[in-house]
Design a protein around this motif. Structure first.
Motif, PDB file in Angstrom:
ATOM      1  N   ASN A   1      -5.462  -3.555   5.678  1.00 27.17           N
ATOM      2  CA  ASN A   1      -5.219  -5.001   5.608  1.00 27.17           C
ATOM      3  C   ASN A   1      -6.241  -5.732   6.469  1.00 27.17           C
ATOM      4  O   ASN A   1      -5.902  -6.448   7.412  1.00 27.17           O
TER       5      ASN A   1
ATOM      6  N   GLN B   1      -1.685  -2.564  -7.260  1.00 28.05           N
ATOM      7  CA  GLN B   1      -0.828  -3.018  -6.174  1.00 28.05           C
ATOM      8  C   GLN B   1      -0.552  -4.509  -6.312  1.00 28.05           C
ATOM      9  O   GLN B   1      -1.482  -5.317  -6.330  1.00 28.05           O
TER      10      GLN B   1
ATOM     11  N   ARG C   1      -1.973   6.404   0.511  1.00 25.98           N
ATOM     12  CA  ARG C   1      -3.184   5.672   0.842  1.00 25.98           C
ATOM     13  C   ARG C   1      -3.272   5.406   2.337  1.00 25.98           C
ATOM     14  O   ARG C   1      -4.330   5.563   2.966  1.00 25.98           O
ATOM     15  N   GLN C   2      -2.134   5.006   2.934  1.00 27.11           N
ATOM     16  CA  GLN C   2      -2.126   4.727   4.365  1.00 27.11           C
ATOM     17  C   GLN C   2      -2.405   6.000   5.166  1.00 27.11           C
ATOM     18  O   GLN C   2      -3.113   5.966   6.177  1.00 27.11           O
TER      19      GLN C   2
ATOM     20  N   MET D   1       0.845  -1.187   0.000  1.00 26.81           N
ATOM     21  CA  MET D   1       0.000   0.000   0.000  1.00 26.81           C
ATOM     22  C   MET D   1       0.882   1.240   0.000  1.00 26.81           C
ATOM     23  O   MET D   1       1.872   1.318   0.712  1.00 26.81           O
TER      24      MET D   1
ATOM     25  N   GLY E   1      -3.081  -1.175  13.547  1.00 25.71           N
ATOM     26  CA  GLY E   1      -2.139  -0.910  12.460  1.00 25.71           C
ATOM     27  C   GLY E   1      -2.610  -1.514  11.147  1.00 25.71           C
ATOM     28  O   GLY E   1      -2.484  -0.901  10.078  1.00 25.71           O
ATOM     29  N   LYS E   2      -3.166  -2.709  11.224  1.00 25.04           N
ATOM     30  CA  LYS E   2      -3.699  -3.351  10.016  1.00 25.04           C
ATOM     31  C   LYS E   2      -4.905  -2.596   9.474  1.00 25.04           C
ATOM     32  O   LYS E   2      -5.103  -2.507   8.264  1.00 25.04           O
TER      33      LYS E   2
ATOM     34  N   THR F   1      -5.519   6.655   7.701  1.00 24.46           N
ATOM     35  CA  THR F   1      -5.245   7.106   9.059  1.00 24.46           C
ATOM     36  C   THR F   1      -6.051   8.354   9.395  1.00 24.46           C
ATOM     37  O   THR F   1      -6.623   8.469  10.491  1.00 24.46           O
TER      38      THR F   1
ATOM     39  N   ARG G   1      -5.327   0.649   9.740  1.00 30.54           N
ATOM     40  CA  ARG G   1      -4.800   1.861   9.111  1.00 30.54           C
ATOM     41  C   ARG G   1      -4.148   1.576   7.765  1.00 30.54           C
ATOM     42  O   ARG G   1      -4.083   2.448   6.900  1.00 30.54           O
ATOM     43  N   SER G   2      -3.698   0.344   7.572  1.00 31.44           N
ATOM     44  CA  SER G   2      -3.069  -0.021   6.304  1.00 31.44           C
ATOM     45  C   SER G   2      -4.036  -0.680   5.336  1.00 31.44           C
ATOM     46  O   SER G   2      -3.666  -1.053   4.229  1.00 31.44           O
TER      47      SER G   2
ATOM     48  N   SER H   1       2.176   5.080   0.708  1.00 31.69           N
ATOM     49  CA  SER H   1       2.146   5.885   1.931  1.00 31.69           C
ATOM     50  C   SER H   1       0.992   6.879   1.897  1.00 31.69           C
ATOM     51  O   SER H   1       0.421   7.212   2.939  1.00 31.69           O
TER      52      SER H   1
END
Length: 219
Positions: free
Chosen positions: A46, A83, A5-6, A1, A40-41, A10, A43-44, A3
């Motif tokens: 996932n 991706q 997009r992350q 992903m 964290g997942k 967030t 925010r990413s 940065s």
């Protein structure tokens, strides 16, 4: 992903957190009962590696549905084809989660309706004496305003509203002459054959086609 997009996810997550008064990611994973890794997942994007219960806990804390959570933080899995780390299996995992959520919602709604109907029926059974004899007292009070029962009529209007809300139908009208029907009438004096005229002494109740208790009649 990427940065970008992350960062976008967030920022969206922070907006949702602010709406429910959560000021930090540490507070978020404590409120949801999950781990920092799970947040964290999220925010990413996932989500396909998160357990179903984790998604439910997060969505409940953020006060959004699981579908909204997946659409917001998992859409990259289904929409971005550039991706290399996004696979068909990831997309299918999210689809499976959405399907499971919708299925559980349907099951929950069905169970809720069943429990509500059972609660109403049991409550009405408990109120049998009141529901049976009060309409007759109300009828007597209507005929004679000096009848003491007239003073309690305003106190029981809530019962009438409750019955209406539960779609409960009254069987018969006190004093009415009706054709005797053993399905809906209980003979308490004299004898009668089906379709013979009888007088309603105490009303009965039913909910749709489900009998709660019969109207009490005499010939």
């Amino acid at each position: 992903m990427s940065s970008e997009r992350q960062l976008d996810l967030t920022l969206q997550l922070k907006e949702l957190m602010q709406k429910v008064g959560i000021n930090s990611f540490k507070q978020l994973y404590r409120s949801t009962g999950t781990s920092a890794d799970a947040i964290g997942k999220l925010r990413s994007g996932n989500l396909n590696t998160l357990r179903w219960q984790t998604l439910v806990n997060i969505s409940d804390t953020l006060e959004i549905s699981v579908n909204e959570l997946i659409d917001t933080f998992g859409e990259q899995l289904s929409s971005n084809k550039t991706q290399p780390n996004v696979s068909k299996s990831s997309h299918q995992a999210l689809k499976t989660l959405q399907h499971e959520y919708q299925h559980l919602q349907h099951q929950f709604q069905q169970q809720r309706e069943i429990l509500q109907a059972e609660f109403q029926y049991q409550s009405l059974q408990t109120l049998e004496s009141f529901l049976t004899y009060f309409p007759t007292a109300k009828y007597a009070a209507a005929q004679n305003h000096d009848f003491p029962a007239s003073k309690i009529l305003p106190l029981v209007q809530s019962i009438d509203r409750l019955i209406q809300q539960w779609d409960v139908s009254i069987i018969g009208t006190v004093g009415a002459r009706v054709e005797y029907d053993p399905r809906w009438h209980q003979l308490i004096a004299g004898t009668a054959t089906p379709e013979e005229l009888v007088t309603v002494r105490y009303v009965g109740y039913r909910q749709d086609d489900k009998l709660i208790f019969r109207a009490k009649v005499s010939n």
